[in-house]
Design an enzyme around this catalytic site. Sequence first.
Site, PDB file in Angstrom:
ATOM      1  N   GLY A 122       0.830  -1.213   0.000  1.00  8.97           N
ATOM      2  CA  GLY A 122       0.000   0.000   0.000  1.00  8.97           C
ATOM      3  C   GLY A 122       0.858   1.253   0.000  1.00  8.97           C
ATOM      4  N   ASP A 168       4.800 -10.267   7.331  1.00  7.39           N
ATOM      5  CA  ASP A 168       4.013 -11.343   6.711  1.00  7.39           C
ATOM      6  C   ASP A 168       4.697 -11.995   5.515  1.00  7.39           C
ATOM      7  OD1 ASP A 168       1.991 -10.809   8.483  1.00  7.39           O
ATOM      8  OD2 ASP A 168       0.906  -9.475   7.141  1.00  7.39           O
ATOM      9  N   ARG A 664      38.022  -3.415  26.762  1.00  6.27           N
ATOM     10  CA  ARG A 664      37.799  -4.733  27.365  1.00  6.27           C
ATOM     11  C   ARG A 664      37.843  -5.790  26.266  1.00  6.27           C
ATOM     12  NH1 ARG A 664      38.652  -2.122  31.070  1.00  6.27           N
ATOM     13  NH2 ARG A 664      37.490  -1.818  33.021  1.00  6.27           N
ATOM     14  N   MET A 671      30.015 -21.052  22.906  1.00  6.10           N
ATOM     15  CA  MET A 671      28.616 -20.614  22.966  1.00  6.10           C
ATOM     16  C   MET A 671      28.126 -20.181  21.580  1.00  6.10           C
ATOM     17  SD  MET A 671      28.763 -16.888  24.791  1.00  6.10           S
ATOM     18  CE  MET A 671      30.124 -17.020  25.916  1.00  6.10           C
TER      19      MET A 671
END
Length: 788
Positions: A122, A168, A664, A671
């Site tokens: 649209g 969607d 750091r 993981m």
Amino acid sequence: MNSEINQRFLARGSQKDKGLAVFTSGGDSQGMNAAVRACVRMAIYLGCKVYFIREGYQGMVDGGDCIQEANWASVSSIIHRGGTIIGSARCQDFRERQGRLKAANNLIQRGITNLVVIGGDGSLTGANLFRQEWSSLLDELVKNKTITTEQQEKFNVLHIVGLVGSIDNDFCGTDMTIGTDTALHRIIEAIDAISSTAYSHQRTFIMEVMGRHCGYLALVGGLACEADFIFIPEMPPKVDWPDRLCSQLAQERSAGQRLNIVIVAEGAMDREGHPITAEDVKKVIDERLKHDARITVLGHVQRGGNPSAFDRILACRMGAEATLALMEATKDSVPVVISLDGNQAVRVPLMECVERTQAVAKAMAEKRWADAVKLRGRSFERNLETYKMLTRLKPPKENFDADGKGIEGYRLAVMHIGAPACGMNAAVRSFVRNAIYRGDVVYGINDGVEGLIAGNVRELGWSDVSGWVGQGGAYLGTKRTLPEGKFKEIAARLKEFKIQGLLIIGGFESYHAAGQIADQRDNYPQFCIPIVVIPSTISNNVPGTEFSLGCDTGLNEITEICDRIRQSAQGTKRRVFVIETMGGYCGYLATLAGLAGGADAAYIYEEKFSIKDLQQDVYHMASKMAEGVSRGLILRNEKASENYSTDFIYRLYSEEGKGLFTCRMNILGHMQQGGSPTPFDRNMGTKMAAKCVDWLAAQIKANIDANGVVNCKSPDTATLLGIVSRQYRFSPLVDLIAETNFDQRIPKKQWWLRLRPLLRILAKHDSAYEEEGMYITVEEECDTDAVA
């Protein structure tokens, strides 16, 4: 038309006289912010004046503060956020010509003649109407003396480019819309969480998902979580659907299944056009089966949360491409939508896509269901076929003789070689069920080559692989051992179990192992069987494919961790994080996670870097910090450099940043292999394995004698199945040898390297980094088949 990838030189500041605006319209979707960021930063790099139009078309009509100039900092720290920071609204005023007249005036006063529209069909249709009326709107504005004739001449053409943001995935012309992958993540997270409680209480859960006119989320969500039944608008069931539903669920309970999942798209209906709601389904199950049935309506949860890595990267690529398309547009250019075709960003005529999308709605309104599915595209069609086959409780009787033996049945085997990766179990389940469906016998080889030699082989039945799709790791067991030096023992076992076709799922080792076995065909007749490899590793370092199974899950893990690490510095002081990713010598994870996480730099083995480059990046970081940015992110692939280690880079940044920022270091480790596979990996494994069954059956049929002995000698009977550009491709292993760097275990050519300039453009602050220009790949429109 064959696709061509053209390299064009894009000089910094080459488009200084152009004004560009970006806005989001209609329903929001995750990834829109990443698209806005890419549009803005690419436009700033090219020297354009960039504007945000807030609140969609409403902001364009209202003007004033709704149209604001954007700068580099406007889009900092937004890539990981869902929704859209510039707001979106439905606008009635823009539907009227008077509203569009106001909008045109507001754009001209700011010198904007280039629009990036991020929204659904649209929004894109409205933008195209605006473009078509532009000349007449300007004539009217001159007539009203609102603008001058000079302004009319200067801004006489409006260029628009569309990006489709919709959860969607209901837009024809693109394989994926921005936000769909993340919405699938939300659905799968919910179903995985619900499964444990459903299992505990032997419940049936009815899940209502979004999709008023498109069943993509319900269909792919159903595939990714082994749903027992789905209701989607494109495939309405007959009026007797309650009988079929209850029969299916009752059979599954009697077969020992403790939980059942039914997914209902909100636009589901039957063949007569009567709506089917979650309440209707619950009522049927309650009354007929007396099951404990519960409804979960996901609603706007699907629109929320942080975007997935896939959506962020897709939005970055599409946003940058949209800006480039606008810069190259002429007065005769047709407006385009930036789409995804397979794994390539392409430009497709906007109105062709809109018309096809509207044709789907028309076909459904006229109850031409088969046409509606066809218009959705090959990808949707194949998902539907795969779903129908995999959810059958038992294979069809017509594929078996009176004794229950497959009429055209072969003896196939599946094994893993390499490290575990998410998606392996989904591939095994699909392989087993597709093969049994055909009437084949499937053997599962546990623990790779070592398990085969030890005779750790068992026949796998239909129900043996239930519940495997959503599980990480490798249920069959996997080891890295290669067959070299053990050929005699392997041949003996293949002979013992009369194996006629072999699927190997794994990383670089599986590709290497399959090649070694195929090389010994002249010495061992048992190896003269069709062999196919499905590449499965988080490193994505296997030649012959652009994506390996598991790399999407790994990428999402890293991206999520980067978000958390960066957030840890929120509200404290200026800080830079140096993060080490896995991948061996392959820089895929570092580069793509850098793009998805908005990293400042990603150091990899494939792109050599010197101390001078490191120094330049430190200065760049310092200047960003001086201008108000509080956090920096540097990624380094684990084997990027022998001497410039993660610790070295951390120490360099720590020393040079004294007084400006602290540093750091984080080494992510295992993981990254992920917990639960992403929807992308689940469905890729499912589809790839289905294709492998068809391929193995075809090869055996072509090379089998009357006694059932298979004799495959040609090189194209030992292949690797990969995604290459726009389609799945079986590549003979011998052809891939020339493309492989065996020392570093990486392909010699890697598609994602062309995204690295984009990573640097999106990360470099204008005043911090001056460069003459940059080569980046512009991918042109193509009309070949998409990955299905």
